[in-house]
Design a protein around this motif. Structure first.
Motif, PDB file in Angstrom:
ATOM      1  N   THR A 114      41.769  21.758 -63.252  1.00 57.79           N
ATOM      2  CA  THR A 114      40.924  20.771 -63.926  1.00 57.79           C
ATOM      3  C   THR A 114      39.865  20.228 -62.971  1.00 57.79           C
ATOM      4  OG1 THR A 114      42.716  20.109 -65.428  1.00 57.79           O
ATOM      5  CG2 THR A 114      40.919  18.546 -65.123  1.00 57.79           C
ATOM      6  N   ALA A 115      40.283  19.877 -61.745  1.00 60.16           N
ATOM      7  CA  ALA A 115      39.343  19.353 -60.758  1.00 60.16           C
ATOM      8  C   ALA A 115      38.271  20.380 -60.420  1.00 60.16           C
ATOM      9  CB  ALA A 115      40.092  18.942 -59.495  1.00 60.16           C
TER      10      ALA A 115
ATOM     11  N   LYS B 198      31.234  26.034 -78.244  1.00 61.60           N
ATOM     12  CA  LYS B 198      31.451  25.914 -76.807  1.00 61.60           C
ATOM     13  C   LYS B 198      32.911  25.565 -76.565  1.00 61.60           C
ATOM     14  CE  LYS B 198      28.537  23.471 -74.435  1.00 61.60           C
ATOM     15  NZ  LYS B 198      27.692  22.325 -74.017  1.00 61.60           N
ATOM     16  N   ARG B 199      33.411  26.000 -75.428  1.00 60.84           N
ATOM     17  CA  ARG B 199      34.798  25.685 -75.062  1.00 60.84           C
ATOM     18  C   ARG B 199      34.850  24.376 -74.285  1.00 60.84           C
ATOM     19  NH1 ARG B 199      37.109  29.784 -71.453  1.00 60.84           N
ATOM     20  NH2 ARG B 199      35.017  29.754 -70.580  1.00 60.84           N
ATOM     21  N   TYR B 200      35.896  23.604 -74.528  1.00 57.98           N
ATOM     22  CA  TYR B 200      36.118  22.351 -73.810  1.00 57.98           C
ATOM     23  C   TYR B 200      37.544  22.343 -73.274  1.00 57.98           C
ATOM     24  CZ  TYR B 200      31.822  20.461 -75.825  1.00 57.98           C
ATOM     25  OH  TYR B 200      30.504  20.249 -76.161  1.00 57.98           O
ATOM     26  N   ARG B 201      37.743  21.670 -72.166  1.00 58.82           N
ATOM     27  CA  ARG B 201      39.080  21.523 -71.598  1.00 58.82           C
ATOM     28  C   ARG B 201      39.576  20.103 -71.860  1.00 58.82           C
ATOM     29  NH1 ARG B 201      41.941  25.353 -70.331  1.00 58.82           N
ATOM     30  NH2 ARG B 201      40.664  26.162 -68.634  1.00 58.82           N
ATOM     31  N   LEU B 202      40.812  19.992 -72.346  1.00 56.20           N
ATOM     32  CA  LEU B 202      41.446  18.694 -72.526  1.00 56.20           C
ATOM     33  C   LEU B 202      42.725  18.682 -71.702  1.00 56.20           C
ATOM     34  CD1 LEU B 202      41.671  15.952 -73.958  1.00 56.20           C
ATOM     35  CD2 LEU B 202      42.924  17.103 -75.796  1.00 56.20           C
ATOM     36  N   THR B 203      42.726  17.903 -70.643  1.00 51.24           N
ATOM     37  CA  THR B 203      43.908  17.762 -69.792  1.00 51.24           C
ATOM     38  C   THR B 203      44.443  16.351 -69.972  1.00 51.24           C
ATOM     39  OG1 THR B 203      42.983  19.302 -68.157  1.00 51.24           O
ATOM     40  CG2 THR B 203      44.804  17.898 -67.433  1.00 51.24           C
TER      41      THR B 203
ATOM     42  N   GLN C 114      28.506  15.056 -71.892  1.00 53.80           N
ATOM     43  CA  GLN C 114      29.189  16.225 -72.424  1.00 53.80           C
ATOM     44  C   GLN C 114      30.688  16.011 -72.636  1.00 53.80           C
ATOM     45  OE1 GLN C 114      28.087  20.115 -70.925  1.00 53.80           O
ATOM     46  NE2 GLN C 114      26.670  19.157 -69.502  1.00 53.80           N
ATOM     47  N   GLY C 115      31.255  15.061 -71.927  1.00 51.57           N
ATOM     48  CA  GLY C 115      32.697  14.907 -72.015  1.00 51.57           C
ATOM     49  C   GLY C 115      33.132  13.491 -71.709  1.00 51.57           C
ATOM     50  N   VAL C 116      34.391  13.348 -71.374  1.00 48.70           N
ATOM     51  CA  VAL C 116      34.975  12.048 -71.045  1.00 48.70           C
ATOM     52  C   VAL C 116      35.811  12.216 -69.783  1.00 48.70           C
ATOM     53  CG1 VAL C 116      36.578  10.246 -71.782  1.00 48.70           C
ATOM     54  CG2 VAL C 116      35.066  11.323 -73.458  1.00 48.70           C
TER      55      VAL C 116
ATOM     56  N   ILE D  35      46.840  16.117 -80.091  1.00 50.94           N
ATOM     57  CA  ILE D  35      46.941  17.487 -79.584  1.00 50.94           C
ATOM     58  C   ILE D  35      47.205  18.453 -80.728  1.00 50.94           C
ATOM     59  CG2 ILE D  35      48.341  19.035 -78.152  1.00 50.94           C
ATOM     60  CD1 ILE D  35      48.771  16.623 -76.271  1.00 50.94           C
ATOM     61  N   LYS D  36      48.122  18.076 -81.615  1.00 48.09           N
ATOM     62  CA  LYS D  36      48.462  18.950 -82.740  1.00 48.09           C
ATOM     63  C   LYS D  36      47.271  19.139 -83.665  1.00 48.09           C
ATOM     64  CE  LYS D  36      51.801  19.624 -86.473  1.00 48.09           C
ATOM     65  NZ  LYS D  36      52.975  19.064 -87.186  1.00 48.09           N
ATOM     66  N   SER D  37      46.524  18.054 -83.921  1.00 47.69           N
ATOM     67  CA  SER D  37      45.377  18.160 -84.819  1.00 47.69           C
ATOM     68  C   SER D  37      44.295  19.056 -84.240  1.00 47.69           C
ATOM     69  CB  SER D  37      44.799  16.777 -85.113  1.00 47.69           C
ATOM     70  OG  SER D  37      44.198  16.221 -83.948  1.00 47.69           O
ATOM     71  N   LEU D  38      44.110  18.990 -82.916  1.00 43.79           N
ATOM     72  CA  LEU D  38      43.127  19.861 -82.277  1.00 43.79           C
ATOM     73  C   LEU D  38      43.575  21.307 -82.312  1.00 43.79           C
ATOM     74  CD1 LEU D  38      42.233  17.659 -79.187  1.00 43.79           C
ATOM     75  CD2 LEU D  38      40.788  18.120 -81.169  1.00 43.79           C
ATOM     76  N   ASP D  39      44.865  21.525 -82.129  1.00 43.82           N
ATOM     77  CA  ASP D  39      45.384  22.883 -82.142  1.00 43.82           C
ATOM     78  C   ASP D  39      45.297  23.502 -83.520  1.00 43.82           C
ATOM     79  OD1 ASP D  39      46.921  25.043 -80.648  1.00 43.82           O
ATOM     80  OD2 ASP D  39      48.213  24.704 -82.379  1.00 43.82           O
ATOM     81  N   GLU D  40      45.389  22.702 -84.572  1.00 45.31           N
ATOM     82  CA  GLU D  40      45.333  23.228 -85.931  1.00 45.31           C
ATOM     83  C   GLU D  40      43.956  23.777 -86.271  1.00 45.31           C
ATOM     84  OE1 GLU D  40      46.618  19.906 -88.183  1.00 45.31           O
ATOM     85  OE2 GLU D  40      48.768  20.380 -87.986  1.00 45.31           O
ATOM     86  N   THR D  41      42.929  23.359 -85.504  1.00 46.08           N
ATOM     87  CA  THR D  41      41.577  23.867 -85.739  1.00 46.08           C
ATOM     88  C   THR D  41      41.285  25.096 -84.874  1.00 46.08           C
ATOM     89  OG1 THR D  41      40.580  22.472 -84.013  1.00 46.08           O
ATOM     90  CG2 THR D  41      40.788  21.531 -86.219  1.00 46.08           C
ATOM     91  N   HIS D  42      42.285  25.507 -84.076  1.00 44.62           N
ATOM     92  CA  HIS D  42      42.096  26.611 -83.130  1.00 44.62           C
ATOM     93  C   HIS D  42      41.968  27.939 -83.862  1.00 44.62           C
ATOM     94  CE1 HIS D  42      42.798  29.202 -79.593  1.00 44.62           C
ATOM     95  NE2 HIS D  42      43.548  29.899 -80.407  1.00 44.62           N
TER      96      HIS D  42
END
Length: 215
Positions: A119-120, A181-186, A139-141, A165-172
Motif C-alpha cells: 500500500t505504501a 480505473k482501478r483503486y486500492r482500498l486497504t 483522487q482518493g482518501v 467491503i461486501k457492497s464494493l465486492d458485489e459490484t466487482h
C-alpha cells in the motif's frame, strides 16, 4: 467455476502462506479470472518455474483450486482460480498466533508487513506520477485516526466496514469496462489497548478534584 464473494480466513496456515508478497500477487490475478501458471507468470513478468511452488502452496491451503484442464500439444494445461474474489482475516487468528508458536507469529507479522508495504509503495508511486497535477486528495482518501468507543459500538463500526467491503465486492467484475480505473482500498481496524483496565470508581478526575477541595 463460481467464486464466493468473500472468504474469511480462520486457519493460521492460510494466512502464513500469504506472508510471501509474490503469493499475494498471484492470488490477486487468480481472483480476476481462471488462469494457468504460465499466464500468471506473463502478467507478473516472472518465469513460470518461479511460480509453480507458490501456486502449489496456495492450492494446498485452499485459497485457490483447479478450475479445469485442457490438452495442449501433448501436455495438460491446468487452469486455477481463487476460491473467492475477496479475502478477510479473522482477528482471532492473530490472538491464537500470539499465544502459540513464535514462527506462526513471525509469519503473520510478515503478511501484515507485505500488505502495508505494498500500500505504501503504491501511494508513493501515485505521488511521484502526479507531481504538478491532481494529487491524492483529488483522487482518493488518506486517513489515519484513533477512534475512541466502547466494545458495543466498536462491533457496530466493524459491521459497517464489513458491509461496505461486501457492497464494493458485489459490484466487482473480472472484465474491465471502458473508462474504468482501478483503486486500492486497504482497511485496518483493530484495538490499540484491548485489555486496558477501566477507570477507577469515581474516575481519576473526580479524585484529583477531591484532593484539591481537601486542601
Amino acid at each position: 467455476m463460481r467464486q464466493a464473494a468473500s472468504l474469511t480466513l480462520t486457519d493460521v496456515h492460510q494466512v502464513k502462506v500469504l506472508a510471501d508478497p509474490l503469493r499475494i500477487r498471484i492470488l490477486e490475478e487468480l481472483c480476476k479470472a481462471e488462469r494457468t501458471t504460465k499466464q500468471v507468470a506473463q502478467l507478473l513478468g516472472e518465469k513460470p518455474t518461479k511460480l509453480y511452488h507458490h501456486v502449489e502452496a496456495l492450492e494446498r491451503v485452499g485459497l485457490i483450486r483447479l478450475a479445469r484442464t485442457r490438452p495442449n500439444r501433448g501436455t495438460t494445461e491446468k487452469y486455477y482460480i481463487s476460491v473467492a474474489r475477496q479475502f478477510n482475516a479473522d482477528s482471532r487468528i492473530f490472538s491464537a498466533a500470539d499465544a502459540g508458536a513464535e514462527a506462526e507469529g513471525d509469519a503473520l507479522q510478515a503478511m501484515i508487513a507485505t500488505v502495508f508495504d505494498r500500500t505504501a509503495g503504491e501511494l508513493r508511486d501515485l505521488v511521484a506520477q502526479n507531481r504538478g497535477s491532481e494529487g491524492i486528495e483529488e483522487q482518493g482518501v488518506l486517513s489515519y485516526l484513533e477512534v475512541r468507543t466502547d466494545d458495543k459500538h466498536a462491533r457496530q463500526l466493524r459491521a459497517r466496514l464489513m458491509r461496505l467491503i461486501k457492497s464494493l465486492d458485489e459490484t466487482h467484475e473480472s472484465t474491465k469496462k471502458s473508462g474504468e480505473k482501478r483503486y486500492r482500498l486497504t482497511i485496518a481496524f483493530y484495538p490499540l489497548d484491548p485489555d486496558a483496565p477501566g477507570p477507577p470508581p469515581g474516575g481519576a478526575e473526580e479524585k484529583r478534584n477531591g484532593k484539591k477541595a481537601a486542601k
